[in-house]
Scaffold this motif. Structure first.
Motif, PDB file in Angstrom:
ATOM      1  N   PRO A  35       0.814  -1.210   0.000  1.00 50.55           N
ATOM      2  CA  PRO A  35       0.000   0.000   0.000  1.00 50.55           C
ATOM      3  C   PRO A  35       0.853   1.268   0.000  1.00 50.55           C
ATOM      4  CG  PRO A  35      -0.820  -1.547   1.631  1.00 50.55           C
ATOM      5  CD  PRO A  35       0.505  -2.073   1.145  1.00 50.55           C
ATOM      6  N   ALA A  36       0.554   2.146  -0.947  1.00 53.50           N
ATOM      7  CA  ALA A  36       1.228   3.441  -1.051  1.00 53.50           C
ATOM      8  C   ALA A  36       0.365   4.331  -1.932  1.00 53.50           C
ATOM      9  CB  ALA A  36       2.616   3.279  -1.660  1.00 53.50           C
ATOM     10  N   LEU A  37       0.568   5.640  -1.823  1.00 47.77           N
ATOM     11  CA  LEU A  37      -0.155   6.587  -2.661  1.00 47.77           C
ATOM     12  C   LEU A  37       0.769   7.129  -3.735  1.00 47.77           C
ATOM     13  CD1 LEU A  37      -2.121   8.814  -0.120  1.00 47.77           C
ATOM     14  CD2 LEU A  37      -3.027   7.017  -1.592  1.00 47.77           C
ATOM     15  N   ARG A  38       0.271   7.201  -4.942  1.00 47.70           N
ATOM     16  CA  ARG A  38       0.947   7.899  -6.039  1.00 47.70           C
ATOM     17  C   ARG A  38       0.272   9.262  -6.118  1.00 47.70           C
ATOM     18  NH1 ARG A  38       5.701   7.933  -8.338  1.00 47.70           N
ATOM     19  NH2 ARG A  38       5.648   8.357 -10.554  1.00 47.70           N
ATOM     20  N   VAL A  39       0.994  10.318  -5.786  1.00 45.41           N
ATOM     21  CA  VAL A  39       0.421  11.650  -5.669  1.00 45.41           C
ATOM     22  C   VAL A  39       0.951  12.528  -6.802  1.00 45.41           C
ATOM     23  CG1 VAL A  39       0.132  13.648  -4.158  1.00 45.41           C
ATOM     24  CG2 VAL A  39       0.423  11.370  -3.162  1.00 45.41           C
ATOM     25  N   SER A  40       0.025  13.235  -7.460  1.00 43.20           N
ATOM     26  CA  SER A  40       0.439  14.137  -8.525  1.00 43.20           C
ATOM     27  C   SER A  40      -0.500  15.328  -8.580  1.00 43.20           C
ATOM     28  CB  SER A  40       0.451  13.416  -9.875  1.00 43.20           C
ATOM     29  OG  SER A  40      -0.847  12.972 -10.209  1.00 43.20           O
ATOM     30  N   HIS A  41      -0.051  16.353  -9.276  1.00 47.87           N
ATOM     31  CA  HIS A  41      -0.888  17.519  -9.538  1.00 47.87           C
ATOM     32  C   HIS A  41      -1.531  17.277 -10.892  1.00 47.87           C
ATOM     33  CE1 HIS A  41      -2.198  21.555 -10.393  1.00 47.87           C
ATOM     34  NE2 HIS A  41      -2.019  21.834  -9.103  1.00 47.87           N
ATOM     35  N   PRO A  42      -2.841  17.487 -11.043  1.00 49.04           N
ATOM     36  CA  PRO A  42      -3.523  17.196 -12.309  1.00 49.04           C
ATOM     37  C   PRO A  42      -2.918  17.921 -13.516  1.00 49.04           C
ATOM     38  CG  PRO A  42      -5.118  17.769 -10.614  1.00 49.04           C
ATOM     39  CD  PRO A  42      -3.756  17.988 -10.031  1.00 49.04           C
ATOM     40  N   ASP A  43      -2.322  19.087 -13.292  1.00 50.56           N
ATOM     41  CA  ASP A  43      -1.730  19.839 -14.398  1.00 50.56           C
ATOM     42  C   ASP A  43      -0.293  19.430 -14.692  1.00 50.56           C
ATOM     43  OD1 ASP A  43      -4.109  21.263 -14.562  1.00 50.56           O
ATOM     44  OD2 ASP A  43      -3.376  22.866 -13.260  1.00 50.56           O
ATOM     45  N   ALA A  44       0.286  18.608 -13.865  1.00 45.96           N
ATOM     46  CA  ALA A  44       1.672  18.165 -14.043  1.00 45.96           C
ATOM     47  C   ALA A  44       1.791  16.711 -13.633  1.00 45.96           C
ATOM     48  CB  ALA A  44       2.608  19.046 -13.230  1.00 45.96           C
ATOM     49  N   ALA A  45       1.042  15.835 -14.297  1.00 44.85           N
ATOM     50  CA  ALA A  45       0.973  14.425 -13.899  1.00 44.85           C
ATOM     51  C   ALA A  45       2.329  13.727 -13.940  1.00 44.85           C
ATOM     52  CB  ALA A  45      -0.028  13.684 -14.778  1.00 44.85           C
ATOM     53  N   LEU A  46       3.259  14.227 -14.759  1.00 42.02           N
ATOM     54  CA  LEU A  46       4.577  13.605 -14.806  1.00 42.02           C
ATOM     55  C   LEU A  46       5.386  13.898 -13.552  1.00 42.02           C
ATOM     56  CD1 LEU A  46       5.542  14.225 -18.524  1.00 42.02           C
ATOM     57  CD2 LEU A  46       4.630  12.144 -17.484  1.00 42.02           C
ATOM     58  N   MET A  47       4.993  14.929 -12.830  1.00 39.05           N
ATOM     59  CA  MET A  47       5.645  15.263 -11.570  1.00 39.05           C
ATOM     60  C   MET A  47       4.858  14.602 -10.446  1.00 39.05           C
ATOM     61  SD  MET A  47       8.121  16.905 -12.498  1.00 39.05           S
ATOM     62  CE  MET A  47       8.983  18.328 -11.959  1.00 39.05           C
ATOM     63  N   ALA A  48       5.222  13.384 -10.130  1.00 40.22           N
ATOM     64  CA  ALA A  48       4.485  12.621  -9.125  1.00 40.22           C
ATOM     65  C   ALA A  48       5.456  12.118  -8.064  1.00 40.22           C
ATOM     66  CB  ALA A  48       3.750  11.457  -9.771  1.00 40.22           C
ATOM     67  N   GLU A  49       4.893  11.830  -6.915  1.00 42.59           N
ATOM     68  CA  GLU A  49       5.656  11.250  -5.814  1.00 42.59           C
ATOM     69  C   GLU A  49       4.885  10.081  -5.236  1.00 42.59           C
ATOM     70  OE1 GLU A  49       8.442  11.066  -4.293  1.00 42.59           O
ATOM     71  OE2 GLU A  49       9.374  12.636  -5.447  1.00 42.59           O
ATOM     72  N   THR A  50       5.611   9.152  -4.680  1.00 43.70           N
ATOM     73  CA  THR A  50       5.011   8.029  -3.975  1.00 43.70           C
ATOM     74  C   THR A  50       5.204   8.249  -2.484  1.00 43.70           C
ATOM     75  OG1 THR A  50       5.466   6.541  -5.811  1.00 43.70           O
ATOM     76  CG2 THR A  50       5.026   5.525  -3.675  1.00 43.70           C
ATOM     77  N   VAL A  51       4.109   8.086  -1.738  1.00 41.10           N
ATOM     78  CA  VAL A  51       4.142   8.242  -0.283  1.00 41.10           C
ATOM     79  C   VAL A  51       3.590   6.961   0.329  1.00 41.10           C
ATOM     80  CG1 VAL A  51       3.250   9.559   1.680  1.00 41.10           C
ATOM     81  CG2 VAL A  51       3.822  10.732  -0.456  1.00 41.10           C
ATOM     82  N   ASP A  52       4.311   6.399   1.289  1.00 38.54           N
ATOM     83  CA  ASP A  52       3.788   5.224   1.977  1.00 38.54           C
ATOM     84  C   ASP A  52       3.580   5.547   3.448  1.00 38.54           C
ATOM     85  OD1 ASP A  52       6.298   5.079   3.201  1.00 38.54           O
ATOM     86  OD2 ASP A  52       6.774   3.098   2.446  1.00 38.54           O
ATOM     87  N   CYS A  53       3.231   4.545   4.205  1.00 42.56           N
ATOM     88  CA  CYS A  53       2.957   4.709   5.626  1.00 42.56           C
ATOM     89  C   CYS A  53       3.626   3.551   6.358  1.00 42.56           C
ATOM     90  CB  CYS A  53       1.447   4.712   5.848  1.00 42.56           C
ATOM     91  SG  CYS A  53       0.960   5.126   7.526  1.00 42.56           S
ATOM     92  N   ALA A  54       4.367   3.869   7.401  1.00 41.61           N
ATOM     93  CA  ALA A  54       5.124   2.832   8.101  1.00 41.61           C
ATOM     94  C   ALA A  54       4.978   2.973   9.609  1.00 41.61           C
ATOM     95  CB  ALA A  54       6.597   2.934   7.726  1.00 41.61           C
ATOM     96  N   ALA A  55       4.973   1.826  10.266  1.00 46.67           N
ATOM     97  CA  ALA A  55       4.963   1.789  11.728  1.00 46.67           C
ATOM     98  C   ALA A  55       6.404   1.869  12.212  1.00 46.67           C
ATOM     99  CB  ALA A  55       4.314   0.504  12.218  1.00 46.67           C
ATOM    100  N   LEU A  56       6.693   2.911  12.988  1.00 46.79           N
ATOM    101  CA  LEU A  56       8.020   3.097  13.571  1.00 46.79           C
ATOM    102  C   LEU A  56       7.874   3.090  15.085  1.00 46.79           C
ATOM    103  CD1 LEU A  56       9.219   5.919  11.154  1.00 46.79           C
ATOM    104  CD2 LEU A  56       9.725   3.477  11.029  1.00 46.79           C
ATOM    105  N   PRO A  57       8.970   3.069  15.833  1.00 43.22           N
ATOM    106  CA  PRO A  57       8.857   2.996  17.291  1.00 43.22           C
ATOM    107  C   PRO A  57       7.985   4.090  17.918  1.00 43.22           C
ATOM    108  CG  PRO A  57      11.106   2.541  16.623  1.00 43.22           C
ATOM    109  CD  PRO A  57      10.365   2.966  15.380  1.00 43.22           C
ATOM    110  N   ASP A  58       7.929   5.275  17.296  1.00 44.30           N
ATOM    111  CA  ASP A  58       7.158   6.387  17.859  1.00 44.30           C
ATOM    112  C   ASP A  58       5.753   6.498  17.291  1.00 44.30           C
ATOM    113  OD1 ASP A  58       9.292   7.113  19.461  1.00 44.30           O
ATOM    114  OD2 ASP A  58      10.107   8.482  17.968  1.00 44.30           O
TER     115      ASP A  58
END
Length: 91
Positions: A35-58
């Motif tokens: 599971p992760a999100l592919r995030v982009s701006h609709p006007d610049a779809a080639l400029m995208a980032e992937t964001v995930d979520c992780a369990a860390l000690p804190d």
């Protein structure tokens, strides 16, 4: 023991983040495995980032694709602001 509860938690947090991102005019598509999100701006779809979520000690955290922390999963609004700021700078 199955990893399913952890995956459900991750997907839950990513869903909350996706809602916050969409309210800011960004596109967020959930990638199911892992599971992760592919995030982009609709006007610049080639400029995208992937964001995930992780369990860390804190606690649970959102992370960029390169591993740097975006913010606490308990504060998806702040994380969405940070992501929107980074994507806006790249446009």
């Amino acid at each position: 023991m199955s990893a399913a509860p952890r995956e459900h938690t991750r997907t839950y947090y990513l869903g909350k983040l996706a809602t916050e991102l969409e309210q800011r005019g960004l596109t967020a598509v959930l990638r199911p495995d892992p599971p992760a999100l592919r995030v982009s701006h609709p006007d610049a779809a080639l400029m995208a980032e992937t964001v995930d979520c992780a369990a860390l000690p804190d606690g649970w955290f959102f992370r960029w694709s390169w591993g740097e922390l975006v913010g606490l999963a308990d504060d998806p609004a702040l994380a969405a602001e940070r992501i929107a700021h980074v994507l806006a700078a790249r446009r």
